[in-house]
Design a protein around this motif. Structure first.
Motif, PDB file in Angstrom:
ATOM      1  N   VAL A  45       0.832  -1.208   0.000  1.00 52.10           N
ATOM      2  CA  VAL A  45       0.000   0.000   0.000  1.00 52.10           C
ATOM      3  C   VAL A  45       0.865   1.257   0.000  1.00 52.10           C
ATOM      4  CG1 VAL A  45      -1.639   1.333   1.387  1.00 52.10           C
ATOM      5  CG2 VAL A  45      -2.010  -1.102   1.019  1.00 52.10           C
ATOM      6  N   VAL A  46       1.913   1.255   0.810  1.00 57.29           N
ATOM      7  CA  VAL A  46       2.798   2.427   0.871  1.00 57.29           C
ATOM      8  C   VAL A  46       3.503   2.645  -0.465  1.00 57.29           C
ATOM      9  CG1 VAL A  46       4.930   3.286   1.936  1.00 57.29           C
ATOM     10  CG2 VAL A  46       3.093   2.395   3.360  1.00 57.29           C
ATOM     11  N   ILE A  47       3.930   1.569  -1.114  1.00 57.41           N
ATOM     12  CA  ILE A  47       4.592   1.702  -2.417  1.00 57.41           C
ATOM     13  C   ILE A  47       3.622   2.273  -3.448  1.00 57.41           C
ATOM     14  CG2 ILE A  47       5.544   0.368  -4.340  1.00 57.41           C
ATOM     15  CD1 ILE A  47       6.864  -1.425  -2.201  1.00 57.41           C
ATOM     16  N   VAL A  48       2.391   1.784  -3.452  1.00 61.49           N
ATOM     17  CA  VAL A  48       1.393   2.305  -4.399  1.00 61.49           C
ATOM     18  C   VAL A  48       1.111   3.780  -4.110  1.00 61.49           C
ATOM     19  CG1 VAL A  48      -1.039   2.130  -5.091  1.00 61.49           C
ATOM     20  CG2 VAL A  48       0.368   0.070  -4.906  1.00 61.49           C
ATOM     21  N   LEU A  49       0.962   4.137  -2.838  1.00 62.66           N
ATOM     22  CA  LEU A  49       0.724   5.548  -2.500  1.00 62.66           C
ATOM     23  C   LEU A  49       1.896   6.435  -2.925  1.00 62.66           C
ATOM     24  CD1 LEU A  49      -0.943   5.326   1.029  1.00 62.66           C
ATOM     25  CD2 LEU A  49      -1.993   6.008  -1.136  1.00 62.66           C
ATOM     26  N   LEU A  50       3.110   5.956  -2.729  1.00 65.32           N
ATOM     27  CA  LEU A  50       4.261   6.743  -3.161  1.00 65.32           C
ATOM     28  C   LEU A  50       4.318   6.882  -4.676  1.00 65.32           C
ATOM     29  CD1 LEU A  50       7.090   5.566  -0.740  1.00 65.32           C
ATOM     30  CD2 LEU A  50       6.041   7.824  -0.882  1.00 65.32           C
ATOM     31  N   LEU A  51       3.932   5.826  -5.390  1.00 61.12           N
ATOM     32  CA  LEU A  51       3.920   5.924  -6.847  1.00 61.12           C
ATOM     33  C   LEU A  51       2.830   6.867  -7.345  1.00 61.12           C
ATOM     34  CD1 LEU A  51       4.534   2.223  -7.908  1.00 61.12           C
ATOM     35  CD2 LEU A  51       6.073   4.156  -8.176  1.00 61.12           C
ATOM     36  N   LEU A  52       1.691   6.879  -6.681  1.00 61.05           N
ATOM     37  CA  LEU A  52       0.595   7.738  -7.123  1.00 61.05           C
ATOM     38  C   LEU A  52       0.781   9.198  -6.743  1.00 61.05           C
ATOM     39  CD1 LEU A  52      -2.533   5.521  -6.352  1.00 61.05           C
ATOM     40  CD2 LEU A  52      -1.523   6.030  -8.577  1.00 61.05           C
ATOM     41  N   PHE A  53       1.200   9.433  -5.499  1.00 62.10           N
ATOM     42  CA  PHE A  53       1.240  10.801  -4.984  1.00 62.10           C
ATOM     43  C   PHE A  53       2.647  11.375  -4.811  1.00 62.10           C
ATOM     44  CE2 PHE A  53      -2.746   9.002  -3.214  1.00 62.10           C
ATOM     45  CZ  PHE A  53      -3.608   9.739  -4.006  1.00 62.10           C
ATOM     46  N   GLY A  54       3.650  10.598  -5.138  1.00 63.37           N
ATOM     47  CA  GLY A  54       5.009  11.099  -5.066  1.00 63.37           C
ATOM     48  C   GLY A  54       5.496  11.160  -3.697  1.00 63.37           C
TER      49      GLY A  54
END
Length: 82
Positions: A73-82
């Motif tokens: 989840v954290v990786i996806v959030l970082l990819l989406l929101f920088g």
């Protein structure tokens, strides 16, 4: 980087990840924190070293699947929101 709730949670996640990847035979045994260390007698209070080793084993056992999910989840959030 501002001190936000997200950065605090990310730091906690990194600490739990660090505890989860410690390997007993490769790392902990070399510094004297292996599985055979800290065996006390009946009725004795466990020492700080054995309590910490118990915490490390518990984190590795209980948090394996939740860590995979939270890290994803954290990786996806970082990819989406920088």
């Amino acid at each position: 980087m501002a001190f936000t709730l997200y950065s605090l949670l990310q730091a906690a996640l990194l600490c739990v990840n660090a505890i989860a990847v410690l390997h007993e035979e490769r790392f902990l045994k070399n510094i004297g924190w292996g599985t055979d260390q800290g065996i006390g007698g009946f009725g004795e209070e466990p020492g700080i070293k054995s309590q910490l080793m118990n915490l490390v084993r518990s984190v590795r056992t209980v948090m394996r699947v939740p860590l995979i999910i939270v890290n994803s989840v954290v990786i996806v959030l970082l990819l989406l929101f920088g």
